[in-house]
Scaffold this active site. Sequence first.
Site, PDB file in Angstrom:
ATOM      1  N   SER A  77      46.990  64.885  57.879  1.00  0.00           N
ATOM      2  CA  SER A  77      46.753  63.872  58.888  1.00  0.00           C
ATOM      3  C   SER A  77      46.072  64.527  60.087  1.00  0.00           C
ATOM      4  CB  SER A  77      48.060  63.188  59.265  1.00  0.00           C
ATOM      5  OG  SER A  77      47.826  61.921  59.804  1.00  0.00           O
TER       6      SER A  77
ATOM      7  N   ASP B 146      45.516  55.322  51.019  1.00  0.00           N
ATOM      8  CA  ASP B 146      45.704  55.694  52.425  1.00  0.00           C
ATOM      9  C   ASP B 146      44.577  55.142  53.286  1.00  0.00           C
ATOM     10  OD1 ASP B 146      46.288  56.920  54.838  1.00  0.00           O
ATOM     11  OD2 ASP B 146      45.578  58.893  54.203  1.00  0.00           O
TER      12      ASP B 146
ATOM     13  N   HIS C  41      49.027  58.579  51.892  1.00  0.00           N
ATOM     14  CA  HIS C  41      48.806  59.579  52.933  1.00  0.00           C
ATOM     15  C   HIS C  41      49.481  60.903  52.593  1.00  0.00           C
ATOM     16  CE1 HIS C  41      47.287  60.298  56.901  1.00  0.00           C
ATOM     17  NE2 HIS C  41      48.452  60.528  57.449  1.00  0.00           N
TER      18      HIS C  41
END
Length: 499
Positions: A180, A442, A467
């Site tokens: 991320s 995601d 994710h």
Amino acid sequence: MLPVSINMAFQTSGFPVCKFIACFLLALLAAADGRDKGFRRFSPVEDTKQKAVAQEQWFTQKLDHFNGADSREWKQRYFVNEAFYRPGGPVFLMIGGEGPANPAWMQSGTWLTYAEKLGALCLMLEHRFYGASHPTDDLSTANLRFLSSRQALADLAHFRTVTAAARGLTNRKWVAFGGSYPGSLAAWFRLKYPHLVHASVSTSAPVHATVNFPEYLEVVWRSLASENAECPLLVKEASDTLLQRLNDPTTYGNITKDFNLCSKLQIQTEMDAAYFLETLAGSFMDVVQYNEDNRGFEGVTGTNITIKVLCGVMADASLGEPYARYAAVARLMMDTFSVKCLDASYSTYLRDMTNTSWVGPAAGGGRQWVYQTCTEFGFYQSTDSPNQPFTGFPLEYHVKQCADFYNISAEQLAEAVAQTNEYYGAYDIRSSRIVFPNGSIDPWHALGITQDIAPALPAVFIKGTAHCANMYPARSEDLPQLALAREHIFSLLHQWLKQ
């Protein structure tokens, strides 16, 4: 990662606990009562046993790496796992993000599987201003000027230089890992400090900054439709119905009861309505982002709530019209996270987000991360696209929060985002030995690298995963393509470490 405005704001015993957007360890699903402008996550986990095993330590760090006249220092938290290290092996550096660094990642995760095979020493550095890493006395806007990705990268560089010298690892090959926002940092660390880091695994990394990010909700639509083509249509009908009822104050009592609000709904400004609508949409946004990811080892709750579960509720005609099913989803989420009522008040959110104390309700990461979105990234998941299932929280709603919380104007925000892309290159990264894994489910893949840039800058696009899926521990029910992706990433690292 990555990233935006508050989402589920639950109230438990008097203090609002909000979920926001985020991935992995970065904050590792840390808790912050207000942040979301970037990466949704759930509640934080602090395990003292894990800390002990993972060797929690402290590093003397510079406050401002870009001002030689400023000699101030502070203590930055990091963790060490030497279990797999073999003399001459590489050093793996896991990068923390917008929340507390979770020592669970020092005990489990794909990177440790790689470390065991390669004889790597494993380190994890917590991001400045998150978790226990407090560079300043409080979170005032004046102090938050020391919070940026550039300062964080300089922290990594200084930590790498000093630690390598102290441990005799200067000639070892260092590999950066992150998911991320930390995935972006991993790529940018290799980009900006190529003499310090040999390779990077940049998972689910939103490398392109943008003020407006309506594509996030477009991916949510497609992800819901992949389970049931009617699902996003039912969500849209419910959201539209709710917006219509918000225009009629006589419905507020029923809405308060339907969604189990902590106090009677009051819509006095457009910000009140937008905050409420986004809070409810956050249930779907969170679940899609982390759909079926193997996050249980972190101590995360709610992993049983998947796209299939939410679409099942939305398809259940016995619950009534789509609006009633939408309310049932909200109650399901509250039951799952053991919260007694939903706090849908923007005024409460504003109060919490402007509290500058380290013990304030948004100090877990909310105030800090929203500041980073206002000064670097944007990432605002607005309803400005017609091709998504929600309504009522446009870009203006997100941008106004920057002014409300930090006195940052829309013009300043736009300039900051442009500077970020100019500095890092956005999609046009020029480097080598960086791999970019992303999942098709995601929403953050829309801002990531999903096609090879060059042979030494490969993408790994994993269909059907969410994710940071490749970072989590392997399990028997993993999709075959996820297992293959993990193997491919390992083969790249093995190859690169020979170079």
